[in-house]
Design an enzyme around this catalytic site. Structure first.
Site, PDB file in Angstrom:
ATOM      1  N   ASN A  38     102.991  13.191   5.074  1.00  0.00           N
ATOM      2  CA  ASN A  38     101.821  13.593   5.853  1.00  0.00           C
ATOM      3  C   ASN A  38     101.023  14.579   4.997  1.00  0.00           C
ATOM      4  OD1 ASN A  38      99.969  14.597   7.641  1.00  0.00           O
ATOM      5  ND2 ASN A  38     101.439  15.129   9.246  1.00  0.00           N
TER       6      ASN A  38
ATOM      7  N   ARG B   3     101.167   9.061   6.937  1.00  0.00           N
ATOM      8  CA  ARG B   3     100.355   9.340   8.113  1.00  0.00           C
ATOM      9  C   ARG B   3      98.902   9.329   7.653  1.00  0.00           C
ATOM     10  NH1 ARG B   3      97.936  14.605  10.674  1.00  0.00           N
ATOM     11  NH2 ARG B   3      97.169  13.648  12.572  1.00  0.00           N
TER      12      ARG B   3
ATOM     13  N   HIS C  18      96.110  11.001  17.683  1.00  0.00           N
ATOM     14  CA  HIS C  18      97.497  11.230  18.124  1.00  0.00           C
ATOM     15  C   HIS C  18      98.181   9.918  18.512  1.00  0.00           C
ATOM     16  CE1 HIS C  18      96.717  15.617  19.640  1.00  0.00           C
ATOM     17  NE2 HIS C  18      97.206  15.639  18.402  1.00  0.00           N
TER      18      HIS C  18
ATOM     19  N   ARG D 180      89.840  24.372  19.704  1.00  0.00           N
ATOM     20  CA  ARG D 180      88.747  23.398  19.879  1.00  0.00           C
ATOM     21  C   ARG D 180      88.283  23.379  21.331  1.00  0.00           C
ATOM     22  NH1 ARG D 180      91.834  18.450  17.345  1.00  0.00           N
ATOM     23  NH2 ARG D 180      93.199  19.882  16.267  1.00  0.00           N
TER      24      ARG D 180
ATOM     25  N   GLU E  90     106.841  11.898  15.385  1.00  0.00           N
ATOM     26  CA  GLU E  90     105.839  11.070  14.701  1.00  0.00           C
ATOM     27  C   GLU E  90     106.375  10.525  13.384  1.00  0.00           C
ATOM     28  OE1 GLU E  90     103.073  14.361  15.794  1.00  0.00           O
ATOM     29  OE2 GLU E  90     101.556  12.829  15.505  1.00  0.00           O
TER      30      GLU E  90
END
Ligand code: ADP
Length: 397
Positions: A7, A91, A180, A241, A383
């Site tokens: 990743n 990823r 996601h 955010r 993940e």
């Protein structure tokens, strides 16, 4: 079969080597501050202590070189020769409309990802740095790109189209993509196992709540809507955010003297839970402040949970029902207070939390009562494992 999962961010690179015979993590770690003063690589072989290699890392290739050296090290290594790495899974963030599933990487895939860099300027170029570095180091090992957007490619057009002139979709690819996806897919598959039913017979709402948060409505195994949009700025209240706000606020603040660049920074880095609370972007800090009576911290948690609850309501409507609701991510997995606050007013739909299971138990489990019409569960996301599984599935594309 052993899969190396990568990743790559702009200055960091997380990795795991997974033995897919038993889905066991053989070694994992993180390279940090790549290209910056003070760079280092951490490495932890299964059952051994973590070691940290402090060395100058000019680029992702330097980091991967150290990682491979450690994997092969006679003392802390977990493989004897490099050929034991059968595949590399990356990823990757933005697959645009082209990549509706994971894909084996070749020049065409790289070129398309470059084109999509416009849509994900912070992520795709960094992912590509990891891919290129790996190709140089291990040119004969197949690599697979696992896109965050791919799982949501099944959304119907009326879910992904924005109500702005249609030309913007055609000319500039402006639509909802969602993110996601790897996590939503992983926990939805786990949820189906826990429910003892095939995923294509279930209506599932997955809530991935971490620094970045999103919800997905998954009907018969397919994502039909999700809260993030054209970018990961949309949807829920996140650590820093804003999530959804009235777009007019941007023009209004612009008229007050804030430049578009400043507003971009404010909405991405200074808003969300940090913006409302003024305390922190970390939900542990916010919960602590709320417990001490800090009004803005209390308001932050109320807003966070309210947004999620109303989004769950919307997705129940989108699917005409729901069989189970899943909580995952750092907050979803750990904060019993937030889970309780979110579920408190879902009783109309038939949600009944079990107080003990929610508060006292840990790990992957049901947290609804046995009688609850809609099941609620906490599922630890993974993940990296999902990327490794996808890598194996697509290695022969
Ligand atoms: P990322 O999105 O970066 O992967 P995580 O999924 O690890 O992030 O989630 C990080 C968030 O989870 C932080 O806001 C952190 O405060 C929150 N978190 C972790 N543990 C707890 C806890 N016990 N209670 C409340 N929040 C928690």
């Amino acid at each position: 079969m052993k899969v190396l999962v990568i990743n790559a961010g702009s200055s960091s690179l997380k990795y795991q080597l997974i033995d897919m015979e038993n889905e066991h993590v053989l070694a994992k770690g993180l390279a940090e501050r790549i290209g910056i003063e003070g760079s280092q690589v951490s490495y932890e072989a299964d059952g051994k202590e973590e070691i940290v290699v402090k060395e100058k890392l000019e680029d992702h290739g330097d980091a991967l070189n150290i990682i491979i050296k450690e994997l092969l090290d006679p003392e802390v290594g977990v493989i004897d020769k490099i050929e034991e790495i059968d595949a590399v899974g990356h990823r990757t963030v933005h697959g645009g409309e082209e990549f509706t599933e994971s894909v084996k990487i070749d020049d065409k895939v790289i070129q398309k990802m470059e084109e999509y860099s416009d849509l994900a300027p912070l992520h795709n170029p960094a992912n590509l740095m990891g891919i290129r570095a790996m190709q140089e180091l291990l040119p004969d090992v197949p690599e697979v790109a696992v896109f965050d957007t791919a799982f949501h490619s099944t959304m119907p057009d009326y879910a992904y189209i924005y109500s702005i002139p249609y030309e913007f979709y055609k000319d500039y690819d402006i639509r909802k993509y969602g993110f996601h996806g790897t996590s939503h897919k992983f926990v939805a598959l786990e949820a189906a196992k826990m429910m003892g039913k095939p995923i294509d017979e279930l209506k599932i709402i997955t809530c991935h709540l971490g620094n970045g948060s999103s919800i997905a409505a998954i009907e018969n195994g397919k994502s039909i809507d999700t809260s993030m949009g054209f970018s990961p700025l949309a949807g829920l209240v996140m650590g820093t955010r804003s999530g959804d706000i009235d777009p007019s606020i941007i023009f209004y603040l612009n008229s007050k003297g804030y430049s578009m660049q400043q507003l971009n920074n404010i909405l991405n880095n200074k808003s969300g839970a940090l913006g409302i609370s003024g305390v922190s972007s970390d939900f542990r800090d916010i919960e602590k402040a709320a417990n001490e009576g800090n009004e803005r911290a209390i308001l932050t948690l109320r807003k966070f949970c309210y947004r999620i609850r109303t989004m769950i309501g919307a997705y129940v409507a989108a699917m005409d029902g729901v069989d189970c609701i899943v909580f995952t991510g750092g907050i979803g997995e750990n904060s019993f207070l937030d889970r309780a606050q979110i579920c408190r007013k879902l009783s109309f739909f038939g949600v009944k939390l079990d107080r003990y299971r929610n508060r006292e138990e840990t790990g992957t489990r049901f947290i609804s009562t046995d009688e609850s019409k809609v099941k609620v569960m906490v599922i630890k996301t993974n993940e990296e494992l999902m990327i490794a599984r996808e890598t194996i599935e697509h290695i022969n594309d």
